[in-house]
Design a protein around this motif. Structure first.
Motif, short mmCIF file in Angstrom:
data_model
loop_
_atom_site.label_atom_id
_atom_site.label_comp_id
_atom_site.label_asym_id
_atom_site.label_seq_id
_atom_site.Cartn_x
_atom_site.Cartn_y
_atom_site.Cartn_z
N PHE A 145 -13.12 9.65 -3.93
CA PHE A 145 -12.07 10.08 -4.85
C PHE A 145 -12.23 9.48 -6.24
O PHE A 145 -11.31 9.54 -7.06
CB PHE A 145 -10.69 9.72 -4.27
CG PHE A 145 -10.48 10.24 -2.88
CD1 PHE A 145 -10.44 11.60 -2.63
CD2 PHE A 145 -10.34 9.38 -1.81
CE1 PHE A 145 -10.26 12.09 -1.35
CE2 PHE A 145 -10.15 9.84 -0.53
CZ PHE A 145 -10.12 11.21 -0.30
N VAL A 188 -1.56 7.33 -6.46
CA VAL A 188 -2.24 8.51 -5.91
C VAL A 188 -3.44 8.08 -5.06
O VAL A 188 -3.66 8.60 -3.96
CB VAL A 188 -2.69 9.43 -7.05
CG1 VAL A 188 -3.49 10.62 -6.50
CG2 VAL A 188 -1.49 9.93 -7.84
N ASN A 222 -2.28 6.76 -1.73
CA ASN A 222 -1.84 7.84 -0.84
C ASN A 222 -3.03 8.57 -0.22
O ASN A 222 -3.01 8.92 0.97
CB ASN A 222 -0.94 8.82 -1.60
CG ASN A 222 0.41 8.23 -1.94
OD1 ASN A 222 0.90 7.33 -1.25
ND2 ASN A 222 1.03 8.73 -3.01
N LEU A 223 -4.05 8.82 -1.03
CA LEU A 223 -5.25 9.51 -0.51
C LEU A 223 -5.95 8.66 0.55
O LEU A 223 -6.35 9.17 1.60
CB LEU A 223 -6.21 9.81 -1.66
CG LEU A 223 -5.80 10.94 -2.61
CD1 LEU A 223 -6.75 11.01 -3.80
CD2 LEU A 223 -5.77 12.27 -1.89
N GLN A 224 -6.11 7.38 0.27
CA GLN A 224 -6.76 6.51 1.24
C GLN A 224 -5.95 6.40 2.52
O GLN A 224 -6.51 6.35 3.63
CB GLN A 224 -6.99 5.13 0.62
CG GLN A 224 -8.04 5.13 -0.49
CD GLN A 224 -8.26 3.75 -1.06
OE1 GLN A 224 -7.44 2.84 -0.89
NE2 GLN A 224 -9.38 3.57 -1.75
N LYS A 228 -3.94 8.74 3.68
CA LYS A 228 -4.00 10.03 4.37
C LYS A 228 -5.25 10.15 5.22
O LYS A 228 -5.21 10.65 6.36
CB LYS A 228 -3.95 11.16 3.33
CG LYS A 228 -4.11 12.55 3.94
CD LYS A 228 -4.11 13.63 2.87
CE LYS A 228 -4.32 15.00 3.50
NZ LYS A 228 -4.34 16.08 2.47
N TYR A 229 -6.37 9.68 4.69
CA TYR A 229 -7.65 9.82 5.42
C TYR A 229 -8.03 8.55 6.18
O TYR A 229 -9.14 8.47 6.71
CB TYR A 229 -8.77 10.18 4.44
CG TYR A 229 -8.60 11.55 3.84
CD1 TYR A 229 -8.86 12.70 4.59
CD2 TYR A 229 -8.18 11.72 2.52
CE1 TYR A 229 -8.72 13.96 4.04
CE2 TYR A 229 -8.03 12.98 1.96
CZ TYR A 229 -8.30 14.10 2.73
OH TYR A 229 -8.15 15.36 2.19
N PHE A 245 -13.44 15.84 2.69
CA PHE A 245 -12.73 15.28 1.56
C PHE A 245 -12.74 16.21 0.34
O PHE A 245 -11.86 16.13 -0.51
CB PHE A 245 -13.34 13.93 1.15
CG PHE A 245 -13.13 12.85 2.15
CD1 PHE A 245 -12.23 12.98 3.19
CD2 PHE A 245 -13.86 11.67 2.07
CE1 PHE A 245 -12.04 11.97 4.12
CE2 PHE A 245 -13.67 10.65 2.98
CZ PHE A 245 -12.76 10.81 4.02
N LYS A 293 -11.32 21.82 0.58
CA LYS A 293 -9.91 21.80 0.93
C LYS A 293 -9.63 22.67 2.16
O LYS A 293 -10.14 23.79 2.28
CB LYS A 293 -9.06 22.28 -0.25
CG LYS A 293 -9.27 21.48 -1.53
CD LYS A 293 -8.98 19.99 -1.31
CE LYS A 293 -9.18 19.20 -2.60
NZ LYS A 293 -8.97 17.75 -2.37
#
Length: 307
Positions: free
Chosen positions: A35, A45, A48-50, A52-53, A80, A83
């Motif tokens: 990312f 942000v 949150n991405l880390q 989520k995955y 990743f 989408k």
């Protein structure tokens, strides 16, 4: 033979597990992340991405969860970068394309290479032998990244016979140039191995005995000399087939076939870890499977071999 097969399968499982762990560690040891962009994302942000995955967990926990998902559900996780697509869907979309022209390339390389090598050995020191050796040497120095632009220049731009790219469901005009480009160098290697092996077998004592008995030359070659001469060729075919699948990256990119190689390149550039891992595991499994198949063919061709 059954016991040998079971032992090889038992060894293959931990081999693939080690491959997964080592690849995972090396991938995450590289600097940067999936990312990271030229303009840094806000910390909230990124967090949150880390989350989520699952990238905020310790590395050992991530590896364990990844292994459990593969073993229990055969799930390689979400991509990743692509989408709303999983790695399973990406592989299912691209691998059949690569497998199609890879299998055709393999068949062409084996049939042409073995035929050329046997013909050269049987007509040793003749014009046919010199021609076969010349073709093999010339093809050996033309890898797929050289053959692809040459074929496009000649058959697309100059002659206009074949399309320069695309797939269109595997219609034959779109398959011809990828197959030729991918199979040329492998065909040359198979021809050289087949020629050398056949020359050695034709000078063996049992072949001289067969000739002394007055057997026809065709029967001597195909009934007595062909099987033992194919042993070195078979040892090369397993890695060669996997090499055609993994070497298809250039073909996928150059001819825009939509195969798995294009996804692998994009995932490597974008640090799409799950796709990289999925393609790596697929390649490792193919290497193990086709090496095992080559060993079994050894025993079928030469019954003296016992495992």
């Amino acid at each position: 033979m059954i016991a040998y097969l079971l032992r090889r399968i038992a060894v293959a499982v931990p081999t693939l597990l080690i491959l997964i762990v080592v690849s995972y560690v090396l991938m995450y040891a590289a600097p940067g992340g999936p990312f990271d962009t030229e303009r840094a994302l806000p910390p909230e942000v990124m967090a949150n991405l880390q989350r989520k995955y699952g990238l905020d967990e310790p590395l050992a926990v991530q590896i364990w969860r990844y292994l459990v998902a593969i073993v229990t559900e055969f799930d390689f996780g979400p991509s990743f970068q692509y989408k709303d697509q999983t790695v399973n869907e990406i592989v299912a979309q691209g691998f059949p394309v690569t497998l199609t022209y890879g299998a055709w390339s393999f068949a062409v390389a084996v049939l042409v290479g073995v035929s050329l090598g046997i013909a050269a050995a049987v007509r040793h020191n003749s014009f046919l032998d010199y021609l076969a050796v010349g073709v093999s040497v010339g093809a050996q120095v033309l890898p797929n990244f050289v053959m692809a632009p040459i074929l496009t220049l000649v058959f697309t731009l100059w002659l206009g016979w074949l399309p320069g790219g695309g797939w269109q469901g595997g219609q034959w005009p779109y398959v011809v140039m990828p197959v030729i480009a991918l199979s040329t160098s492998f065909m040359a290697s198979i021809a050289r191995i087949a020629r050398s092996s056949m020359l050695e077998v034709l000078n063996a004592n049992f072949i001289r005995t067969a000739r002394a008995k007055g057997l026809p030359g065709r029967r001597i070659v195909f009934r007595h000399a062909l099987k033992p001469a194919m042993l070195p060729v078979i040892s090369y075919l397993g890695p060669a087939f996997v090499g055609m699948i993994t070497g298809s990256v250039v073909i996928d990119v150059f001819f825009a076939t939509g195969g798995i190689g294009q996804f692998f390149v994009n995932s490597a550039l974008n640090r799409d870890y799950p796709v990289i891992m999925g393609v790596t595991i697929l390649t490792g499994a193919l290497i193990v499977a086709f090496n095992l198949l080559a060993d079994l063919l050894y025993a079928w061709i030469d019954p003296r071999i016992r495992y």
